[in-house]
Structures are given as C-alpha cells and as structure tokens.
Design an enzyme around this catalytic site. Structure first.
Site, PDB file in Angstrom:
ATOM      1  N   ASP A 290       7.763  -5.276  -0.166  1.00 31.85           N
ATOM      2  CA  ASP A 290       7.440  -4.665   1.388  1.00 31.85           C
ATOM      3  C   ASP A 290       6.527  -3.639   1.453  1.00 31.85           C
ATOM      4  O   ASP A 290       5.963  -3.041   0.538  1.00 31.85           O
ATOM      5  CB  ASP A 290       8.726  -4.176   1.814  1.00 31.85           C
ATOM      6  CG  ASP A 290       9.260  -3.114   0.815  1.00 31.85           C
ATOM      7  OD1 ASP A 290       9.337  -3.321  -0.411  1.00 31.85           O
ATOM      8  OD2 ASP A 290       9.951  -2.006   1.300  1.00 31.85           O
ATOM      9  N   GLU A 291       5.964  -3.483   2.752  1.00 29.32           N
ATOM     10  CA  GLU A 291       5.297  -2.339   3.155  1.00 29.32           C
ATOM     11  C   GLU A 291       3.929  -2.111   2.139  1.00 29.32           C
ATOM     12  O   GLU A 291       3.918  -0.841   1.580  1.00 29.32           O
ATOM     13  CB  GLU A 291       6.236  -1.077   3.258  1.00 29.32           C
ATOM     14  CG  GLU A 291       6.857  -1.320   4.222  1.00 29.32           C
ATOM     15  CD  GLU A 291       7.981  -0.080   4.376  1.00 29.32           C
ATOM     16  OE1 GLU A 291       8.153   0.266   5.554  1.00 29.32           O
ATOM     17  OE2 GLU A 291       8.535   0.298   3.490  1.00 29.32           O
TER      18      GLU A 291
END
Ligand code: TNX
Length: 474
Positions: A290-291
């Site tokens: 993620d991210e």
C-alpha cells in the site's frame, strides 16, 4: 429473546427449559484431543460466567460431540437445548468452538443459584470463510498479553483471522534471526517516541498457538516496498542510495521504499519471508503493497511480482492491499480492499477479495467528532455506520463469490494502550463480525437491540467499550 451476536442462520424455539446449576456436568462423546481441550475451555468459561466448577462427567448433561453432518461444513454447528440436556454438535472442532460461543451467550449475563435456559434448536453456518480483525502493532507496539486478550475477545464473536501488521516506518516488530538489526534498531521506536518493542520468534509462536486454541489463524504482514523506514534505517544496503535514513516516530506515510532494483532486496525478502513462513502455520503471508508513493510504478510492478514468487516458494499464498491490483496477480494471491477501485483489476485477474472498506470497517476512525482518539480521513464511523451496509452491494462490481470475507483493521497511530484498543474496537467489531458470519439481510433496529443487551456481557468481560448514544444499553 436470545440476543445472540452474530445472529445464527436458524433458531427454532421449543417448549420448556433446561436448568443449569453447579451440579451440571460436561459429557464429552469424543476422544478427539481438541474436543477434550474444548471441554476444559468450557469449564473455565462457565466458572467465569457463573462461579461454578462445572467438570467433565460420564453422565454430564452438557454434551459435546462430533458428528458427520456435511451440511455443517468446516465451521457450522448445531446447539439443541431441551429440558433434559444441552447438546453441542459439529463436523469439526472449530464448529464446536462456535457452538460453545453461542451457548455462552445464551447464559444470563448475571449470576444466580440456578440458570434457566429456553429450549431451542440452533443450526448455524457462516456466510464467509474470512472473518478477521487486524491489529497494527507497528505504530504502537502491544505485547503478547495484549494480543492474547484481543484474540480471546474477537473469538467470542466467531472471528477466525487476526492479521498482525508487524512492520511499518515506525517499527519492525518480529525477530528475524538472519537480519538482527531489524529489531535491535528498527524495533526500538514507535509513534511519538517512548520506546518500541518486538516479538521474539518464541513469543510469536506463543501468540500463534494461543490463537489456534481459539480457532484463529494469525496472518503476519511484512509491509513492502513502502512503509519500510524501520528496515531501511536498520540496513543501509536496502536503500537505493545505500544510506540509512534516521528512525521515524511521526505519522506520515508514503516516503519510504525498499530499493526495487537491488539484488540484496530480494535476498532480504527471501530470508525474512523464509523465517516467517517456518513459524507461521497459516497459509498466508501479507506483503502490504500500500501507499508506495516513493516507488516508481514500473519498479512497483516488478517488485510485487517477485515478492509473490518468494511467498509461493516458501509454501504460502500472498495477500496484498488493494494497490497490488495494478501489478500482475499470481494464482492464489488475495487482495484486501481498503480504498479505491484497484480491487476490480485484481478481480479481473482472478483474485478473491477481502473487504476492509475504510469508510465502514476502519476501527481507527472516530465514532463522532468528540471521540478523543482516532483519525477521521475516511469519515466518522458510528456504530450504525459500521454495521448498516451489505457487503455484496456496497463494493461495486463484486459478486458474493468474489468476496472471501470481511476484515476490520485497527491502525494505532493514536491508540496507545489496551484500554484504547478496546474503546475503538467495541462495540463496532461485533457488528462487523455479524456481517461476516450471518446470512444476508441485516436490520439495524433489530441488531441494535441485541447489541444493547450485550452491554452487560461486554462489561462482564471487562471491556472498555464506547457507549454509543445510538444504542439503548441495558
Ligand atoms: C492508511 S490502510 C494506511 C495506514 C494508516 C491508515 C490510517 C492502509 C493500507 N494504509 O498506513 O495507518 O490509513 O487510517
């Protein structure tokens, strides 16, 4: 009214009642070791609930039994209370464990010299196989005893997965013997300072074993290639620049990345995942994903493909956050939706999806604007908001069959203690557990009454729960 949470698939009332007293015994009609252990678990729980010492005996009226009943599957059960006996029966020990949870919820929440239980016949199976919670032990570290308590609490609501988010920018929490600085250096910090901590492999095994006794699979996460400042600070060679950054105790995201073009990165992942796989009996390793705002897109795709191959080479399947849908998804990889639409790319590649929509399932969101802890970037999530949505309709383009189940994450940037954990988790988690277990067709008005009746149970369990004004607490 039995006020069960999650609500069983079928409840049929009969006439009469079973009277439970300190003379009632438990009869185990099985030589299965797990069933015998469940009888001990029941004794301990009854002791806690009633103060009585209910023991095993050959003519005990609480009967535990395994029975071939294919309709009950791996986790279903039957619980039949008549004036003569209480019979708990399942195909597998896991089902018996859930029968016990239902039985314990039927007991009155206050003590008395005898307890009358209504005659009833319950037949129950779960809607989804994945019924999980996630605890972020990286932003703030929580020790073995806290994690065990969390496991014990979520098990009462028939959850069967605990995902431990074990690594992030602010801390590395699992001992890796071939890379000792990860915990020596990377484990020494947490959000806001004041130390950190980590699990030795022995402690991790203790958590895994305890979870197993509650029919919960531990899903360990090593978040990559972003959310890796703690690792990057521990080993300069993992950085593209070959320079280690300082340790980090803030709450920003998206600034760190493993060097995706470095051979050492993949050797590192192979050794970390190799050690973790050996102490993880569950079938999954969560790889994060993620991210990754600091990882170039093409590098990200290469990286996600390679890390899946590494997980598979160690005999496990990978799970990744939504964003991995942008990369090639290998067979068996699961995608965990939190925001965005990349779950659709993942679905197209054949992946099954775990639902953790931030606006419904994030336990770190505030209940309302006055909640002293928590964040609000995904909105305020009061108890009704977290319960009142239909999993197969809320997320566009997914069919029932694409959905493996539901997981409710607790990120801990603002969560410092077990008290805080309980306050953010309860009473939202029971409702999410019901969405994952009970047949489609939930109704807030009806549920909120059952939840109101659970206030006393949560109190008896010593849970520091939020008394939402949306619920009429008994
Ligand atoms: C987003 S959810 C994150 C976490 C934060 C969380 C705070 C996800 C995959 N990433 O790094 O802790 O928001 O709510």
């Amino acid at each position: 009214m039995l006020n069960l949470i999650p609500k069983p698939a079928s409840i049929l009332f009969d006439s009469g009642e079973f009277v439970l007293s300190n003379l009632t015994g438990i009869q185990v009609r099985s030589s299965n070791q797990e069933v015998l252990a469940l009888a001990d678990y029941l004794s301990a729980q009854l002791q806690h609930a009633t103060g009585w010492n209910v023991q095993q005996s050959n003519d005990g009226k609480i009967i535990l039994e395994l029975d071939e009943d294919p309709g009950l599957g791996e986790e279903g059960y039957e619980l039949v209370i008549t004036p003569e006996s209480v019979r708990l029966c399942a195909n597998q020990p896991a089902g018996l464990f859930y029968a016990l949870q239902t039985f314990l919820q039927i007991l009155p929440s206050s003590r008395a010299s005898t307890l009358s239980l209504p005659a009833v016949s319950i037949r129950d199976t779960p809607r989804f196989v994945w019924r999980g919670a996630m605890l972020d032990v990286a932003r703030h570290f929580f020790g073995v005893e806290d994690v065990k308590r969390y496991i014990a609490l979520i098990a009462h609501y028939k959850m069967n997965r605990l995902h431990l988010h074990q690594t992030d920018d602010q801390g590395w929490r699992i001992e890796i013997k071939s890379w000792p600085h990860l915990t020596e250096i990377g484990g020494s910090t947490q959000v806001g300072g004041n130390g950190g901590g980590f699990y030795t492999q022995e402690q991790y095994k203790e958590i895994v074993d305890y979870a197993r006794s509650r029919y919960i699979m531990i899903i360990p996460e090593i978040d990559t290639p972003g959310h890796t400042n703690a690792a990057l600070a521990s080993y300069p060679e993992l950085n593209e620049s070959e320079e280690a950054p300082s340790l980090y105790e803030g709450t920003k995201v998206g600034f760190s990345t493993l060097g995706a073009n470095r051979a050492i990165t993949y050797q590192f992942l192979d050794e970390v995942i190799g050690e973790l796989a050996l102490i993880t009996p569950g079938s999954y390793i969560h790889i994060g994903g993620d991210e990754t705002h600091s990882t170039p897109v093409e590098d990200y795709k290469t990286f996600i493909k390679r890390i899946q191959e590494i997980v598979i080479a160690h005999g496990k399947n990978a799970i990744g956050w939504s964003e991995i849908g942008a990369a090639e998804i290998l067979p068996g990889t699961i995608v965990q939706h939190w925001v965005g639409k990349s779950y659709q790319d993942a679905k197209q590649q054949g992946a099954k999806i775990i639902l953790s929509p931030a606006s419904k399932a994030y336990l770190d969101m505030k209940y309302d604007s006055s909640t002293p802890l928590g964040l609000d970037w995904a909105g305020l999530i009061n108890v009704r908001d977290s319960y009142d949505w239909e999993p197969a309709d809320y997320i566009q383009g997914l069919e029932e069959n694409d959905i493996l189940g539901i997981e409710t994450p607790l990120w801990t940037e603002t969560v410092l203690s077990m008290q805080d954990i309980e306050y953010m988790t309860f009473p939202r988690l029971p409702g999410l557990a019901e969405l994952a277990w009970s047949p489609k067709g939930q109704n807030w008005e009806e549920y909120s009454q059952r939840l109101g009746a659970h206030g006393k149970r949560m109190q008896a369990m010593g849970i520091n729960f939020y008394r939402s004004p949306e619920v009429d607490w008994e």
